[in-house]
Design an enzyme around this catalytic site. Sequence first.
Site, PDB file in Angstrom:
ATOM      1  N   LYS A 151       0.826  -1.202   0.000  1.00 25.99           N
ATOM      2  CA  LYS A 151       0.000   0.000   0.000  1.00 25.99           C
ATOM      3  C   LYS A 151       0.868   1.262   0.000  1.00 25.99           C
ATOM      4  O   LYS A 151       0.664   2.174  -0.798  1.00 25.99           O
ATOM      5  CB  LYS A 151      -0.918   0.006   1.229  1.00 25.99           C
ATOM      6  CG  LYS A 151      -1.806  -1.223   1.396  1.00 25.99           C
ATOM      7  CD  LYS A 151      -2.848  -1.337   0.311  1.00 25.99           C
ATOM      8  CE  LYS A 151      -3.894  -2.418   0.635  1.00 25.99           C
ATOM      9  NZ  LYS A 151      -3.354  -3.786   0.725  1.00 25.99           N
ATOM     10  N   LYS A 186      -8.723   1.954   3.855  1.00 26.11           N
ATOM     11  CA  LYS A 186      -8.265   0.570   3.861  1.00 26.11           C
ATOM     12  C   LYS A 186      -7.066   0.399   4.794  1.00 26.11           C
ATOM     13  O   LYS A 186      -6.259   1.326   4.974  1.00 26.11           O
ATOM     14  CB  LYS A 186      -7.899   0.107   2.452  1.00 26.11           C
ATOM     15  CG  LYS A 186      -6.855   0.947   1.735  1.00 26.11           C
ATOM     16  CD  LYS A 186      -6.692   0.453   0.302  1.00 26.11           C
ATOM     17  CE  LYS A 186      -5.726   1.312  -0.499  1.00 26.11           C
ATOM     18  NZ  LYS A 186      -5.596   0.852  -1.900  1.00 26.11           N
ATOM     19  N   ARG A 236      -5.065  -4.874 -12.953  1.00 24.83           N
ATOM     20  CA  ARG A 236      -3.803  -5.473 -12.530  1.00 24.83           C
ATOM     21  C   ARG A 236      -2.867  -5.514 -13.739  1.00 24.83           C
ATOM     22  O   ARG A 236      -3.150  -6.163 -14.738  1.00 24.83           O
ATOM     23  CB  ARG A 236      -4.034  -6.869 -11.974  1.00 24.83           C
ATOM     24  CG  ARG A 236      -2.774  -7.727 -11.778  1.00 24.83           C
ATOM     25  CD  ARG A 236      -1.761  -7.138 -10.828  1.00 24.83           C
ATOM     26  NE  ARG A 236      -2.300  -6.818  -9.529  1.00 24.83           N
ATOM     27  CZ  ARG A 236      -2.427  -7.701  -8.539  1.00 24.83           C
ATOM     28  NH1 ARG A 236      -2.075  -8.953  -8.718  1.00 24.83           N
ATOM     29  NH2 ARG A 236      -2.916  -7.298  -7.369  1.00 24.83           N
ATOM     30  N   ARG A 251     -10.343  -6.157 -12.823  1.00 20.61           N
ATOM     31  CA  ARG A 251     -11.214  -6.802 -11.838  1.00 20.61           C
ATOM     32  C   ARG A 251     -12.439  -5.908 -11.672  1.00 20.61           C
ATOM     33  O   ARG A 251     -12.354  -4.849 -11.043  1.00 20.61           O
ATOM     34  CB  ARG A 251     -10.486  -7.008 -10.512  1.00 20.61           C
ATOM     35  CG  ARG A 251      -9.451  -8.140 -10.490  1.00 20.61           C
ATOM     36  CD  ARG A 251      -8.106  -7.769 -11.079  1.00 20.61           C
ATOM     37  NE  ARG A 251      -7.514  -6.595 -10.499  1.00 20.61           N
ATOM     38  CZ  ARG A 251      -6.768  -6.595  -9.382  1.00 20.61           C
ATOM     39  NH1 ARG A 251      -6.526  -7.716  -8.759  1.00 20.61           N
ATOM     40  NH2 ARG A 251      -6.227  -5.482  -8.937  1.00 20.61           N
ATOM     41  N   ARG A 259     -15.636  -2.995  -4.330  1.00 19.71           N
ATOM     42  CA  ARG A 259     -14.344  -3.639  -4.557  1.00 19.71           C
ATOM     43  C   ARG A 259     -14.354  -4.498  -5.814  1.00 19.71           C
ATOM     44  O   ARG A 259     -15.310  -5.229  -6.072  1.00 19.71           O
ATOM     45  CB  ARG A 259     -13.978  -4.507  -3.348  1.00 19.71           C
ATOM     46  CG  ARG A 259     -13.929  -3.748  -2.038  1.00 19.71           C
ATOM     47  CD  ARG A 259     -13.923  -4.695  -0.860  1.00 19.71           C
ATOM     48  NE  ARG A 259     -15.150  -5.491  -0.792  1.00 19.71           N
ATOM     49  CZ  ARG A 259     -15.335  -6.496   0.050  1.00 19.71           C
ATOM     50  NH1 ARG A 259     -14.378  -6.824   0.903  1.00 19.71           N
ATOM     51  NH2 ARG A 259     -16.476  -7.167   0.051  1.00 19.71           N
ATOM     52  N   ASP A 299      -1.557  -2.087  -9.392  1.00 20.71           N
ATOM     53  CA  ASP A 299      -3.005  -1.912  -9.416  1.00 20.71           C
ATOM     54  C   ASP A 299      -3.300  -0.472  -9.813  1.00 20.71           C
ATOM     55  O   ASP A 299      -2.763   0.473  -9.207  1.00 20.71           O
ATOM     56  CB  ASP A 299      -3.619  -2.211  -8.052  1.00 20.71           C
ATOM     57  CG  ASP A 299      -3.647  -3.701  -7.744  1.00 20.71           C
ATOM     58  OD1 ASP A 299      -3.387  -4.502  -8.665  1.00 20.71           O
ATOM     59  OD2 ASP A 299      -3.932  -4.067  -6.591  1.00 20.71           O
ATOM     60  N   GLU A 307      -1.768   0.567  -5.833  1.00 20.18           N
ATOM     61  CA  GLU A 307      -0.958  -0.366  -5.062  1.00 20.18           C
ATOM     62  C   GLU A 307       0.176  -0.887  -5.934  1.00 20.18           C
ATOM     63  O   GLU A 307       0.078  -0.900  -7.168  1.00 20.18           O
ATOM     64  CB  GLU A 307      -1.781  -1.558  -4.552  1.00 20.18           C
ATOM     65  CG  GLU A 307      -2.822  -1.210  -3.503  1.00 20.18           C
ATOM     66  CD  GLU A 307      -3.519  -2.434  -2.927  1.00 20.18           C
ATOM     67  OE1 GLU A 307      -2.983  -3.563  -3.084  1.00 20.18           O
ATOM     68  OE2 GLU A 307      -4.593  -2.272  -2.327  1.00 20.18           O
ATOM     69  N   ASN A 309       2.084  -4.435  -5.825  1.00 22.52           N
ATOM     70  CA  ASN A 309       2.078  -5.737  -5.174  1.00 22.52           C
ATOM     71  C   ASN A 309       3.362  -6.503  -5.503  1.00 22.52           C
ATOM     72  O   ASN A 309       3.695  -6.686  -6.673  1.00 22.52           O
ATOM     73  CB  ASN A 309       0.862  -6.540  -5.636  1.00 22.52           C
ATOM     74  CG  ASN A 309      -0.440  -5.883  -5.224  1.00 22.52           C
ATOM     75  OD1 ASN A 309      -0.900  -6.063  -4.106  1.00 22.52           O
ATOM     76  ND2 ASN A 309      -1.025  -5.096  -6.117  1.00 22.52           N
TER      77      ASN A 309
END
Length: 340
Positions: A151, A186, A236, A251, A259, A299, A307, A309
Amino acid sequence: MAAPRRMPVRPVRAALPPTGDAMTRALKLAFILDPLAGLKPYKDSTIAMMRAAAARGHQVWTIQRAALTWRDGVVIARALPIRLTEDDAPWYEIDGDELALPLTSYDAVLMRQDPPFDFEYVTATWLLEAAKEAGARVFNDPAAIRDHSEKLAITEFPQFTATSLVARDAVDLQAFIDELGDVILKPLDGMGGSQIFRVRADDPNRNVIIETLTAEGARTIMAQRYLKEIAEGDKRVLLIGGEVVPFSLARIPAAGETRGNLAAGGRGVAMALSARERAIAEYLAPILWARGLLIVGLDLIGGHLTEINVTSPTCMVEIATQKGFDVAGLVIDKLEQACA
């Protein structure tokens, strides 16, 4: 009921040319991953990588994180050799005895353990860093994993992010909500969409949401401007060894859901990168690869980076199935080059 079998996907990208003996020498690869019985072979990116490696004649060994040990300067782990099948049940066969081997005995070790990123995860990165110092090739680089909060890593690149705040004091968070009117809150250690809240200025539950997420002011969280483009998908974008995969997996949230995470019921749709997404990815790819981050999942929502990841990014299988781009094969290309 067993998941439907997925046939191998023909890649649309050309394989990288051999470098020295990279394509002729069988590699010994170890994957640190979650318990084998719990993996979903029809969608698991780590299994896709292991299948791609086995298809080229490389040896595949599996390690559970709890098996990592250090003694007298040597990091050792019990490892199980497996043979990959083309079926999803069973998707592997045991290919020999479990052996306790130094991590330096492998050509490469891939850390693919899912979060939570708790103290045990941090301990694993310390052990893997010790193995690296002894000569093991470890991907993603354990120090880089530890230093890149998935994050907080976006704070290094504010030119690509939406308006964001990292704070734990309710006064700061309340002021942010009042200023922007519609935000996402979050935790910094969540995954799969866990504990993500959309909070509007007139939300009667905003106080209790902040109290819950911050544990009454004891835990720092992230707040971000709500991006309406989430309706088009939380994209992604995968970076593999400094190379940008030309397709994202969007997504897309289910009806009535904020979400887009697949774990939260989102629908995955592979699509070509937009010009903005590609520009961000091309900027970040060489920087992150130089830090030893072989596999990175960016992301993006509406062209904003949300984000970075680095623990165990997924979505390889969905992109391969829908677009024919062999992401797992690209990972093995990069490993072969690194081990040449």
